[in-house]
Design a protein around this motif. Structure first.
Motif, mmCIF file in Angstrom:
data_model
loop_
_atom_site.group_PDB
_atom_site.id
_atom_site.type_symbol
_atom_site.label_atom_id
_atom_site.label_comp_id
_atom_site.label_asym_id
_atom_site.label_seq_id
_atom_site.Cartn_x
_atom_site.Cartn_y
_atom_site.Cartn_z
ATOM 1 N N UNK A 70 0.835 -1.203 0.000
ATOM 2 C CA UNK A 70 0.000 0.000 0.000
ATOM 3 C C UNK A 70 0.866 1.248 0.000
ATOM 4 N N UNK A 71 1.937 1.240 0.795
ATOM 5 C CA UNK A 71 2.845 2.398 0.863
ATOM 6 C C UNK A 71 3.484 2.666 -0.503
ATOM 7 N N UNK A 72 3.942 1.597 -1.166
ATOM 8 C CA UNK A 72 4.574 1.763 -2.473
ATOM 9 C C UNK A 72 3.555 2.109 -3.553
ATOM 10 N N UNK A 73 2.338 1.560 -3.458
ATOM 11 C CA UNK A 73 1.308 1.895 -4.435
ATOM 12 C C UNK A 73 0.999 3.386 -4.405
ATOM 13 N N UNK A 74 0.909 3.949 -3.205
ATOM 14 C CA UNK A 74 0.641 5.382 -3.082
ATOM 15 C C UNK A 74 1.767 6.199 -3.702
ATOM 16 N N UNK A 75 2.995 5.766 -3.465
ATOM 17 C CA UNK A 75 4.151 6.485 -4.025
ATOM 18 C C UNK A 75 4.163 6.403 -5.549
ATOM 19 N N UNK A 76 3.921 5.206 -6.112
ATOM 20 C CA UNK A 76 3.976 5.010 -7.561
ATOM 21 C C UNK A 76 2.812 5.698 -8.270
ATOM 22 N N UNK A 77 1.643 5.738 -7.630
ATOM 23 C CA UNK A 77 0.501 6.395 -8.248
ATOM 24 C C UNK A 77 0.671 7.908 -8.336
ATOM 25 N N UNK A 78 1.579 8.452 -7.544
ATOM 26 C CA UNK A 78 1.892 9.879 -7.614
ATOM 27 C C UNK A 78 3.042 10.169 -8.570
ATOM 28 N N UNK A 79 3.581 9.117 -9.175
ATOM 29 C CA UNK A 79 4.700 9.261 -10.117
ATOM 30 C C UNK A 79 4.133 9.198 -11.538
ATOM 31 N N UNK A 80 3.947 10.348 -12.168
ATOM 32 C CA UNK A 80 3.345 10.395 -13.503
ATOM 33 C C UNK A 80 4.195 9.686 -14.546
ATOM 34 N N UNK A 81 5.507 9.729 -14.388
ATOM 35 C CA UNK A 81 6.394 9.055 -15.344
ATOM 36 C C UNK A 81 6.214 7.539 -15.268
ATOM 37 N N UNK A 82 6.077 7.015 -14.041
ATOM 38 C CA UNK A 82 5.872 5.573 -13.852
ATOM 39 C C UNK A 82 4.545 5.133 -14.462
ATOM 40 N N UNK A 83 3.475 5.886 -14.203
ATOM 41 C CA UNK A 83 2.167 5.536 -14.743
ATOM 42 C C UNK A 83 2.156 5.629 -16.264
ATOM 43 N N UNK A 84 2.848 6.605 -16.804
ATOM 44 C CA UNK A 84 2.930 6.745 -18.262
ATOM 45 C C UNK A 84 3.666 5.563 -18.887
#
Length: 249
Positions: A70-84
């Motif tokens: 959950x902690x990492x999901x929150x961090x990655x979901x705020x990373x636009x480059x990762x989601x892209x």
């Protein structure tokens, strides 16, 4: 026939220097063969055989399954480059390859061969049983059903799963328990992607295959016996002609 769901997996394993399993990442595509544009890209991370975080293109974000996840999901979901990047994987990895697999693999098909045979029913509810064996077909999905005088039979039918032969081909067996009636017509119906129309095989109850074999073997034995008897009779007659009769006092 209904289209099936095809899942393709690409597996990456990272092993720690110590003995034992530590962590691996699993990326896979799930798509329906009728519309590869709806392919879903799923990225899962496992630690000690337990999935702790997952990205799904249908959700468009990461989801955590443990406190660490959950902690990492929150961090990655705020990373636009990762989601892209993950969104790009859906197009590059899933949809592109799904189209290739559909054209080169899924479009290929091999028509089945069908064999009907009879045996004694084991359940005791009916005296007879027919077995429809379907061999050497591809792809796996197939539909086997029974007709009695043109009407579909829905009871007293059992079928195996599609069984892999290990050479890309499959086989399946369907059993029908029934009570024979005079003048009836029973058929096995096979529907498959390789067939333009259902393949219908009619059962001939006049002479089951096992009985035909027994009669053929018996007839062969009878003919052979007659030949041997005739040969023995001819030999005896010839020997009798060559004898010299000696009168006795």
């Amino acid at each position: 026939m209904t289209s099936s769901l095809l899942s393709c997996c690409l597996l990456f394993i990272t092993v720690c220097p110590t003995d034992g399993f530590l962590e691996f990442t699993l990326a896979r595509c799930e798509f329906n063969v009728t519309d590869v544009n709806k392919a879903e890209y799923i990225l899962s991370l496992f630690y000690e055989r337990k999935e702790y975080i997952r990205y799904s293109s249908s959700l468009g974000k990461f989801v955590g399954f443990t406190a660490y996840g959950v902690m990492n999901a929150e961090r990655l979901n705020n990373d636009t480059a990762e989601l892209s990047q993950r969104k790009g994987e859906t197009e590059r990895y899933c949809r592109r390859n799904a189209g290739i697999w559909k054209e080169t693999v899924l479009s290929k098909s091999v028509s089945p061969s069908v064999r009907l045979s009879s045996s004694t029913s084991s359940s005791g509810r009916h005296p007879s049983m027919l077995v429809c064996s379907v061999y050497d077909f591809f792809p796996k999905q197939i539909q086997v059903s029974w007709l009695r005088d043109g009407q579909k039979i829905t009871s007293d039918v059992t079928s195996t799963e599609e069984l892999a032969d290990g050479d890309w081909y499959y086989q399946v067996h369907s059993e029908l328990e029934y009570t024979p009636r005079s003048g009836e017509k029973i058929s096995c119906v096979v529907e498959h992607a390789s067939l333009d129309k259902p393949l219908i095989t009619d059962w001939d109850p006049s002479m089951p295959e096992s009985e035909r074999n027994k009669i053929a073997i018996g007839a062969s034995g009878l003919v052979l016996g007659l030949i041997l008897s005739l040969a023995g009779f001819i030999y005896y007659k010839r020997k009798a002609r060559g004898r010299i009769l000696v009168p006795t006092n």
